[in-house]
Motif scaffolding. Structure first.
Motif, PDB file in Angstrom:
ATOM      1  N   ASP A   1      11.026  -5.540   0.785  1.00 40.62           N
ATOM      2  CA  ASP A   1      10.319  -4.590   1.639  1.00 40.62           C
ATOM      3  C   ASP A   1      11.314  -4.079   2.682  1.00 40.62           C
ATOM      4  O   ASP A   1      11.726  -4.819   3.575  1.00 40.62           O
ATOM      5  CB  ASP A   1       9.123  -5.271   2.307  1.00 40.62           C
TER       6      ASP A   1
ATOM      7  N   ARG B   1       8.568  -0.392  -0.052  1.00 42.95           N
ATOM      8  CA  ARG B   1       8.317  -1.802  -0.363  1.00 42.95           C
ATOM      9  C   ARG B   1       9.100  -2.203  -1.615  1.00 42.95           C
ATOM     10  O   ARG B   1       9.672  -1.358  -2.298  1.00 42.95           O
ATOM     11  CB  ARG B   1       6.829  -2.045  -0.547  1.00 42.95           C
TER      12      ARG B   1
ATOM     13  N   SER C   1      10.707  -1.276   4.503  1.00 46.29           N
ATOM     14  CA  SER C   1       9.970  -0.264   5.261  1.00 46.29           C
ATOM     15  C   SER C   1      10.404  -0.182   6.722  1.00 46.29           C
ATOM     16  O   SER C   1      10.434   0.909   7.301  1.00 46.29           O
ATOM     17  CB  SER C   1       8.465  -0.500   5.165  1.00 46.29           C
TER      18      SER C   1
END
Length: 155
Positions: free
Chosen positions: A77, A53, A79
């Motif tokens: 972010d 993140r 991810s």
């Protein structure tokens, strides 16, 4: 990473690879002698515990168990893409992330990452290489470990 910071490894290092609003990478030492000494040193993969993140810091790598001294700061972010690699966050920027957002990014990814295979001159020349080809890049003046820093992601 902590030991490298304490030894002054990242002091003066150029933030050389930036994808604006995505991540910023550094970790080739200013001094070419230091860069050459550490270039082939690798660290084993850490267990994956936290997602990539905004504000997390992770080692860049080319192969499993091949993390080197190069690290990046997630500026958003990441991810969805980075957790699959896996880029394993080991730290977090707790203050000053707005500074990382303002790193000079016009050169973009410049010489590329570890996998691009184009970093030889940067390791051979250190900051002289960056000064010659990418003179506007930002540098880490001094990296330090802050006593009492929080180590839980939710803090």
């Amino acid at each position: 990473f902590v030991n490298l910071v304490r030894a002054g490894f990242y002091n003066g290092a150029t933030v050389f690879r930036i994808r604006p609003g995505t991540w910023a990478q550094f970790g080739i030492p200013a001094d070419p002698a230091v860069a050459q000494t550490w270039r082939s040193q690798t660290f084993p993969d850490d267990p994956f515990r936290e997602t990539n993140r905004r504000g997390t810091v992770a080692f860049a790598f080319a192969v499993p168990n091949g993390r080197t001294t190069q690290v990046f700061i997630n500026l958003r972010d990441n991810s969805a893409t980075h957790d699959k690699e896996p880029f394993v966050p080991f730290g977090r920027v707790t203050e000053g992330l707005d500074v990382a957002d303002r790193f000079y990014a016009t050169y973009g990814e410049g010489l590329g990452g570890i996998r691009a295979g184009k970093q030889d001159a940067a390791f051979a020349e250190g900051n002289a290489f960056f000064d010659r080809l990418y003179p506007k890049l930002d540098r880490i003046k001094t990296a330090s470990i802050v006593s009492g820093a929080r180590d839980r992601p939710e803090d």
